[in-house]
Design an enzyme around this catalytic site. Sequence first.
Site, PDB file in Angstrom:
ATOM      1  N   GLN A  12       1.021  -1.228  -0.167  1.00  0.00           N
ATOM      2  CA  GLN A  12       0.455  -0.063   0.317  1.00  0.00           C
ATOM      3  C   GLN A  12       0.804   1.771   0.159  1.00  0.00           C
ATOM      4  OE1 GLN A  12      -2.907   0.576   4.016  1.00  0.00           O
ATOM      5  NE2 GLN A  12      -4.048   2.223   2.605  1.00  0.00           N
ATOM      6  N   ASP A  52      13.357 -11.139  -1.549  1.00  0.00           N
ATOM      7  CA  ASP A  52      12.848 -11.530  -0.403  1.00  0.00           C
ATOM      8  C   ASP A  52      14.002 -11.059   0.593  1.00  0.00           C
ATOM      9  OD1 ASP A  52      11.953 -13.013   2.090  1.00  0.00           O
ATOM     10  OD2 ASP A  52      12.321 -14.864   1.305  1.00  0.00           O
ATOM     11  N   TYR A 142       2.097  -7.729  16.376  1.00  0.00           N
ATOM     12  CA  TYR A 142       2.569  -6.851  15.281  1.00  0.00           C
ATOM     13  C   TYR A 142       2.779  -5.572  16.188  1.00  0.00           C
ATOM     14  CZ  TYR A 142       1.575  -2.522  11.553  1.00  0.00           C
ATOM     15  OH  TYR A 142       1.803  -1.570  10.329  1.00  0.00           O
TER      16      TYR A 142
HETATM   17  P1  NAD Z   1       1.534  -3.911   2.458  1.00  0.00           P
HETATM   18  O1  NAD Z   1       1.281  -4.977   3.243  1.00  0.00           O
HETATM   19  O2  NAD Z   1       0.521  -3.109   1.715  1.00  0.00           O
HETATM   20  O3  NAD Z   1       2.870  -3.866   2.011  1.00  0.00           O
HETATM   21  C1  NAD Z   1       3.954  -4.793   2.278  1.00  0.00           C
HETATM   22  C2  NAD Z   1       5.279  -5.662   1.391  1.00  0.00           C
HETATM   23  O4  NAD Z   1       5.551  -5.999   1.818  1.00  0.00           O
HETATM   24  C3  NAD Z   1       3.821  -6.096   0.474  1.00  0.00           C
HETATM   25  O5  NAD Z   1       3.855  -6.210  -1.011  1.00  0.00           O
HETATM   26  C4  NAD Z   1       4.304  -7.415   0.417  1.00  0.00           C
HETATM   27  O6  NAD Z   1       4.687  -8.698  -0.683  1.00  0.00           O
HETATM   28  C5  NAD Z   1       5.559  -7.016   0.631  1.00  0.00           C
HETATM   29  N1  NAD Z   1       6.820  -8.168   1.880  1.00  0.00           N
HETATM   30  C6  NAD Z   1       6.298  -8.967   2.500  1.00  0.00           C
HETATM   31  N2  NAD Z   1       7.003  -9.884   3.254  1.00  0.00           N
HETATM   32  C7  NAD Z   1       8.209  -9.373   2.083  1.00  0.00           C
HETATM   33  C8  NAD Z   1       9.280 -10.079   2.216  1.00  0.00           C
HETATM   34  N3  NAD Z   1       9.365 -11.363   2.913  1.00  0.00           N
HETATM   35  N4  NAD Z   1      10.182 -10.063   1.327  1.00  0.00           N
HETATM   36  C9  NAD Z   1       9.918  -8.616   0.474  1.00  0.00           C
HETATM   37  N5  NAD Z   1       8.976  -8.143   0.891  1.00  0.00           N
HETATM   38  C10 NAD Z   1       7.749  -8.960   1.392  1.00  0.00           C
HETATM   39  O7  NAD Z   1       1.949  -2.977   3.799  1.00  0.00           O
HETATM   40  P2  NAD Z   1       1.725  -1.365   3.637  1.00  0.00           P
HETATM   41  O8  NAD Z   1       0.651  -0.979   4.708  1.00  0.00           O
HETATM   42  O9  NAD Z   1       2.899  -1.194   2.602  1.00  0.00           O
HETATM   43  O10 NAD Z   1       3.351  -1.158   5.003  1.00  0.00           O
HETATM   44  C11 NAD Z   1       4.599  -0.931   5.187  1.00  0.00           C
HETATM   45  C12 NAD Z   1       5.160  -0.790   5.480  1.00  0.00           C
HETATM   46  O11 NAD Z   1       3.986   0.766   6.820  1.00  0.00           O
HETATM   47  C13 NAD Z   1       4.772  -1.486   6.963  1.00  0.00           C
HETATM   48  O12 NAD Z   1       5.949  -2.024   7.963  1.00  0.00           O
HETATM   49  C14 NAD Z   1       3.473  -1.474   7.496  1.00  0.00           C
HETATM   50  O13 NAD Z   1       3.826  -2.276   9.219  1.00  0.00           O
HETATM   51  C15 NAD Z   1       3.742  -0.505   8.130  1.00  0.00           C
HETATM   52  N6  NAD Z   1       3.136   0.453   8.226  1.00  0.00           N
HETATM   53  C16 NAD Z   1       1.737   0.702   7.278  1.00  0.00           C
HETATM   54  C17 NAD Z   1       0.357   1.528   7.937  1.00  0.00           C
HETATM   55  C18 NAD Z   1      -0.965   1.643   7.364  1.00  0.00           C
HETATM   56  O14 NAD Z   1      -1.726   1.858   7.258  1.00  0.00           O
HETATM   57  N7  NAD Z   1      -0.629   1.272   6.066  1.00  0.00           N
HETATM   58  C19 NAD Z   1       0.391   1.868   9.055  1.00  0.00           C
HETATM   59  C20 NAD Z   1       0.698   1.811   9.582  1.00  0.00           C
HETATM   60  C21 NAD Z   1       2.445   0.877   9.729  1.00  0.00           C
HETATM   61  C1  AKB Z   2      -3.298  -1.552  10.682  1.00  0.00           C
HETATM   62  O1  AKB Z   2      -3.894  -1.252  10.608  1.00  0.00           O
HETATM   63  O2  AKB Z   2      -2.268  -3.356  10.801  1.00  0.00           O
HETATM   64  C2  AKB Z   2      -2.074  -1.102  10.398  1.00  0.00           C
HETATM   65  C3  AKB Z   2      -1.338   0.195  10.719  1.00  0.00           C
HETATM   66  C4  AKB Z   2      -2.209   0.934  11.864  1.00  0.00           C
HETATM   67  O3  AKB Z   2      -0.095  -0.039  11.542  1.00  0.00           O
HETATM   68  N1  AKB Z   2      -3.203  -0.273   9.470  1.00  0.00           N
END
Ligand code: NAD
Ligand code: AKB
Length: 316
Positions: A12, A52, A142
């Site tokens: 995302q 990976d 998490y």
């Molecule tokens: P997401 O799940 O949409 O994307 C994560 C990506 O990581 C995916 O494309 C997946 O294929 C890839 N991935 C998973 N395992 C992998 C591996 N072994 N090697 C390489 N790639 C791998 O997550 P996101 O929403 O884009 O979040 C990104 C970061 O931001 C994360 O650390 C998440 O915890 C943090 N975060 C996101 C949010 C949110 O609301 N989206 C909020 C707080 C924190």
């Molecule tokens: C989740 O809901 O896990 C994420 C976050 C707030 O870290 N969107």
Amino acid sequence: MSKILIIGASGQIGSDLTVELRKKYGSENVLATDIKNATQEVMDGGPFEILDVMDKNRIAEIADKYQIDTIYHLAAILSGNAEKKPKMGWDINMNSLFNVLDVSRDKKIKKIFWPSSMGAFGPTTPDQNTPQLTIMEPTTVYGISKLAGERWCEYYYNKYGLDIRSLRYPGLISWKTEAGGGTTDYAVEIFYAALENGKYECFLSNDIALPMMYMDDAVNATIQLMEADSNNIKVRSSYNLGGISFTPEQIAQEIRKYIPELEVAYKPDFRQEIAESWPRSISDKAAFDDWGWKHEYDLEKMTKVMIENIRKKLNK
Ligand code: NAD
Ligand code: AKB
């Protein structure tokens, strides 16, 4: 010019951040990687490699091959999915971070970004206007991995001088990709459901407020933090980001301004307990004081942009 590696670029955040970083630093200078293919925009817009993050040698190989000096590590298992497979969530979230920290230390990478989350807070945290420094006793796998990650980031900064920077993102809302298995995903799903069939079944209760942020604000905060003078980065664990707070019913009401017939049924599942353990609103005063952070999107503006873009995407 920086040579940037993005790990987890197909998710995302990566789907938006990669595009913005390429605009800013030049497409050829931003390598997108993931274990799966990314959006067409990311795949066609610059270099892409399958990587990976659990394979430390390959991260090192790619860092050498592309002469990387900056890493954004976005790969993770989000809260809902990690709760289904706790050991896997812990393993991927922690060991991926160690791989990135160790390669960065060994290869003398200049700057690293790794996101934490509001999930690092827990039920004993003051839940209104949560301060930067406060009680942190997360109850999800998490959240535990994010809190541990924050401590390790600070440790690598103090011990090895690694310039690692981090944000505690709230729930992020965007339209380019689906949300990745978290507790705040409902706030993305509801737009697609509203436009596709006017009905949505929400997995949280109608009245649970959570801090959220539109993706453009999150991307701007990330780039602003990464460009800030190192002397201004006083927090080496992770900065709070506040954004906007609303309940599922409040976002549904805002969407009804465009789709009056929207019906929402509330059927809370296991994610309700996760949401209840997180803050209702967050203070990002430290980010404002240290590097001038201020968000732009409120609920109204965010809803308008989401509806316009998803309508175009779905051709409705
Ligand atoms: P997401 O799940 O949409 O994307 C994560 C990506 O990581 C995916 O494309 C997946 O294929 C890839 N991935 C998973 N395992 C992998 C591996 N072994 N090697 C390489 N790639 C791998 O997550 P996101 O929403 O884009 O979040 C990104 C970061 O931001 C994360 O650390 C998440 O915890 C943090 N975060 C996101 C949010 C949110 O609301 N989206 C909020 C707080 C924190
Ligand atoms: C989740 O809901 O896990 C994420 C976050 C707030 O870290 N969107």
